[in-house]
Design an enzyme around this catalytic site. Structure first.
Site, PDB file in Angstrom:
ATOM      1  N   GLU A 121      -7.108  -7.452  -1.508  1.00 13.26           N
ATOM      2  CA  GLU A 121      -7.544  -7.249  -0.122  1.00 13.26           C
ATOM      3  C   GLU A 121      -8.987  -6.773  -0.115  1.00 13.26           C
ATOM      4  O   GLU A 121      -9.346  -5.881  -0.881  1.00 13.26           O
ATOM      5  CB  GLU A 121      -6.689  -6.194   0.599  1.00 13.26           C
ATOM      6  CG  GLU A 121      -5.371  -6.656   1.135  1.00 13.26           C
ATOM      7  CD  GLU A 121      -4.759  -5.618   2.087  1.00 13.26           C
ATOM      8  OE1 GLU A 121      -5.532  -4.869   2.748  1.00 13.26           O
ATOM      9  OE2 GLU A 121      -3.527  -5.552   2.176  1.00 13.26           O
TER      10      GLU A 121
ATOM     11  N   GLU B 288       0.786  -1.241   0.000  1.00 10.13           N
ATOM     12  CA  GLU B 288       0.000   0.000   0.000  1.00 10.13           C
ATOM     13  C   GLU B 288       0.818   1.292   0.000  1.00 10.13           C
ATOM     14  O   GLU B 288       0.275   2.380   0.197  1.00 10.13           O
ATOM     15  CB  GLU B 288      -1.002   0.024   1.171  1.00 10.13           C
ATOM     16  CG  GLU B 288      -2.024  -1.092   1.088  1.00 10.13           C
ATOM     17  CD  GLU B 288      -3.121  -1.026   2.136  1.00 10.13           C
ATOM     18  OE1 GLU B 288      -4.141  -1.708   1.956  1.00 10.13           O
ATOM     19  OE2 GLU B 288      -2.956  -0.306   3.142  1.00 10.13           O
TER      20      GLU B 288
END
Length: 850
Positions: free
Chosen positions: A525, A428
């Site tokens: 995710e 991320e």
């Protein structure tokens, strides 16, 4: 060569006064996980500690030219002294350290590792970085964590995360040994199977590293043998003094058919035993063995007809494969508690839920060798992050040098595993940078982008692709893949659904509405929280903690507003628990959050699976669904489907269904009910679809219809059924949306081919005719398995069977019971008995909480 491990026995630990309270005592009040001990023990990580030991070497050291002291893993910042002489320092948890102690070692030795507090070290490093800030400084207060973790090469979540505690550990977390040798020593050997598509043959590239201490060249030969492939190759070698690398290229016998390694559900995990024997001057013989697996992997990013952007999917051995699975986090804050048995239990549970992929998330650790060996054996593909997560990182030379050594070591250590199908630079961090999570001023952005590219592209990527040419490397997750590369390695919108992978979380919108989910290329995710079972929480809490509003319940939740969000989401479709008794209400809330989580992730995953063959409004061709998260690091509310210790939540039982190789998926769009058949099989199959309507008030189906024989194409999602909901209800007597539920399954020649799936026509809090179900069970034993014959007085949604702390799993759980009887099997993980199960057994269904 002599090797000896001084790591056994007792290391003396000195620092501030500390008792032996860090034993793994289960329910002991001294256990670090007990109640508020993560706060009570915070002082330990703020202190400096010294590990010391005296040891005798059980061989004559004077006979050896060189003696090394080797640490496979030190956590993290130390000065190492042998016999009061400083022999080196460590500052990276993820590196192997080797210290030359030839001139220091004696027959009897004293060793000291002087550890510096990782929290104080990280703060010092951050303070010393004076040119500009490297955010974030600290985690959100709700996480109760420590600051500046991005300045230390250590397990990032050990400073706290939104699903785990802050335990910044200090210690020797892997093996320690003394090695003594003459002439030369094999430091490591690693290998890569390479497929030559043009010649249609397999080859092996083998790399061996030697430390040559002889003053003259060392001559000899090396023999590589793979007996089952009738392959043997011998060649002479010459080793000059110093550090030397020998590269071998072995051609596999073309006359023998090589069986390739396949992911779970797509074929066998065939491996071949290999031995490599070095016979060198002076009668020196070095032999190593390894298991070799042959497989190819490609990441396909190419144009899609009818859609802007590029595809993003993996081919294994030339076959496009939909990645089904979850995300792996460290299984414990204390790595010595992650045993072989626990690893096998967790990974076998992933396979038992029809998963074929785990993403090793970048805020934890590069897992131990056994983890990857088990993934090889079980057919679990691994998406391997490098250990950088949710932060920006410094790019000074000292930090980069440490990272380069870390990456080179880990790539070398792991690249021989067929299970690892891709490297990913971080978790991320592209999104954090380009979506400006940390409020960076626009004028400073080029500095941070330059640091990002320097770290992940010019260093990590360069080292990985030099070491390993057999699998792809992506810089981040999520990323736009080739599009991010084209935009200078960072994309202005890393969450673009037309490229790469995405992460998606939305706890407020209605999760039963599939239209809120991104029709992306790959979703790596997504998820929802739930509480773990009461039997899991009971071990580390006391009676005063057992209520939804207790200090403990708030303390254990590390995601802001998480407890509220779970109930808000549950309240959209279910009545919330009604009991006035705090304990009863707590247990009912635990159950309901697991129902909510399971149903939410089911709806979302089924949406992704049926989107694999679709492009709608330029979006679709989804080829991966990895929910967050597989496992827990401690006992707390989280996104996991496996509780701490391995107990299956309701979500994991649901995953066993929604990841099934053949699955009918039902959904509505504009008052029309659709059923798609999703196939992961490698050949098409003929199926019959059976659709039934059940009244909530009756244990007999109201009506049932079977289709003609339908063809489900291999590796596709195929439309099998379409009917307006009003017409479906009208053909079934008194059915209304509130009174009935739909079930459906696939079969062939009378044999069930898929799980029985269902579709709710209304929220269950609006269901009409749903009665309180009285469910009984008769338990019997069949070999090592136990049989639960269930009988119910009424239709029962989300039937949950629980045997408390008895380890094991059921063949199914959390199911919709529409018939009077049902048989479920229980597979114990440890020996148990019928009487023990009868004492522990409890059953809950939805109406029990009203």
């Amino acid at each position: 060569m002599e090797a000896w491990r001084p790591g056994g026995g007792l290391w003396l630990l000195s620092g501030r006064e500390v008792t032996s309270g860090l034993d793994q005592g289960g329910s002991s009040e001294m256990d670090p996980y007990y109640r508020f001990n993560d706060l009570n023990y915070r002082w330990i990580s703020l202190d400096n500690w010294t590990y010391s030991k005296e040891f005798k070497i059980p061989f004559d050291i004077s006979k050896w030219q060189k003696v090394n002291l080797i640490f496979e893993g030190v956590d993290t910042v130390t000065k190492v002294l042998l016999n009061d002489v400083t022999i080196g320092e460590t500052d990276n948890m993820f590196k192997r350290y080797s210290f030359d102690v030839t001139n220091v070692v004696r027959d009897v030795n004293s060793i000291e590792l002087r550890f510096q507090s990782p929290v104080l070290y990280a703060a010092q490093q951050s303070k010393a970085h004076t040119r500009y800030e490297v955010p974030p400084d600290c985690p959100p207060l709700v996480q109760k964590g420590e600051c500046h973790v991005n300045f230390i090469r250590k397990e990032q979540c050990s400073f706290g995360w939104d699903w785990g505690p802050s335990f910044p550990t200090q210690g020797i977390w892997k093996d320690v040994r003394v090695e003594a040798y003459n002439l030369c020593q094999l430091n490591y050997f690693t290998f890569s199977p390479i497929y030559d598509a043009r010649a249609q043959e397999w080859n092996l590239e083998i790399e061996s590293s030697f430390d040559v201490v002889s003053s003259k060249p060392v001559y000899g030969h090396v023999m590589v043998a793979l007996p089952k492939l009738q392959t043997q190759q011998t060649q002479g070698i010459e080793l000059q003094p110093g550090e030397r690398v020998v590269e071998l290229f072995v051609k596999i016998n073309k006359n023998i058919s090589v069986e390739t390694w396949w992911p779970h559900g797509h074929g066998n995990q065939t491996g071949y035993n290999m031995t490599i024997l070095f016979e060198l001057d002076g009668g020196l013989s070095i032999e190593k063995s390894a298991k070799v697996y042959f497989r190819t992997v490609e990441l396909i990013e190419e144009p899609i007809k009818g859609s802007p952007g590029l595809s993003f999917y993996f081919k294994i051995n030339g076959l496009p494969i939909f990645l089904k699975g979850s995300n792996w986090i460290p299984a414990d804050s204390f790595q010595d508690r992650v045993t072989s048995d626990l690893l096998r239990l967790l990974l076998q549970s992933a396979v038992d839920a029809n998963m074929n992929t785990l993403r090793v998330w970048g805020g934890g650790v590069y897992e131990q060798d056994e983890f990857y060996e088990l993934c090889d054996e079980l057919g679990i593909m691994v998406w391997q992050d490098f250990m950088f997560a949710c932060a920006l990182y410094p790019a000074g030379q000292g930090f980069l040098d440490s990272v380069r050594a870390e990456v080179a070591y880990q790539a070398r250590r792991l690249k021989s595993h067929p299970s690892i199908i891709t490297w990913s630079g971080n978790n991320e961090n592209e999104a954090a940078l380009m979506m400006n999570w940390y409020g960076i001023h626009i004028s400073d952005l080029p500095t941070y982008i330059n640091d990002y590219v320097t770290l992940y592209v010019k260093n990590i990527r360069e080292i990985v692709l030099t070491a390993d040419k057999t699998r792809p490397f992506i810089t981040s997750s999520p990323t736009n893949g080739a599009e991010s590369v084209a935009e200078g390695w960072v994309s202005h919108n890393p969450y673009d659904k037309h490229f790469g992978d995405v992460h998606f979380y939305d706890y407020i919108s209605d999760c039963w509405n599939w239209k809120i989910f991104p029709k992306a290329r790959f979703v790596s995710e997504y998820g929802y929280q739930s509480w773990p079972s009461f039997s899991t929480l009971e071990k580390i809490s006391s009676e005063e903690d057992w209520s939804c509003g207790s200090r403990f319940s708030l303390h254990r939740q590390h995601h802001a507003d998480g407890n509220t969000e779970m109930l808000l989401q549950a309240g959209l479709h279910f009545k919330l628990p009604q009991s006035k008794d705090p304990l009863r209400s707590f247990k009912d809330t635990i159950y309901l959050t697991q129902v909510m989580q399971a149903q939410c992730v089911k709806t979302q995953t089924e949406f992704y699976r049926r989107s694999r063959s679709q492009v709608v409004h330029g979006e679709g061709h989804t080829m991966g669904a990895l929910y967050w998260q597989l496992n827990d690091i401690w006992q707390a509310p989280s996104w996991a489907s496996l509780e701490y210790g391995g107990k299956w939540k309701m979500l994991h039982y649901f995953a066993r269904h929604f990841f099934a190789p053949l699955l009918p998926v039902g959904f509505e769009n504009q008052d029309v009910f659709f059923i798609y058949g999703v196939s992961d099989l490698r050949s098409e199959c003929n199926v019959t679809l059976t659709v039934r309507l059940h009244a909530w008030s009756s244990l007999e189906p109201l009506c049932s219809r079977r289709t003609r024989r339908l063809v489900m194409k291999a590796g596709k999602a195929t439309l099998l059924y379409k009917e307006p909901v009003p017409r479906l209800l009208k053909t079934c007597g008194t059915c209304t949306r509130q009174r009935c539920v739909v079930s459906f399954h696939l079969s062939a020649a009378g044999q069930l081919l898929s799980p029985t799936n269902y579709h709710f026509l209304s929220s269950l809090k609006e269901a009409v005719g749903l009665h309180k179900a009285h469910i009984t069970a008769v338990i019997s034993q069949r070999g090592d398995t136990f049989v639960f014959d269930l009988e119910t007085s009424a239709v029962a949604p989300f039937v949950w069977l629980d045997v408390g702390n008895i380890p094991g799993r059921f063949s199914d759980n959390g199911f919709l019971m529409t018939g009077k009887t049902r048989t479920v099997l229980f597979y114990p993980w440890k020996p148990t008995s019928k009487s023990e199960l009868e004492r522990s057994f409890q059953v809950t269904s939805l109406t029990d909480i009203y």
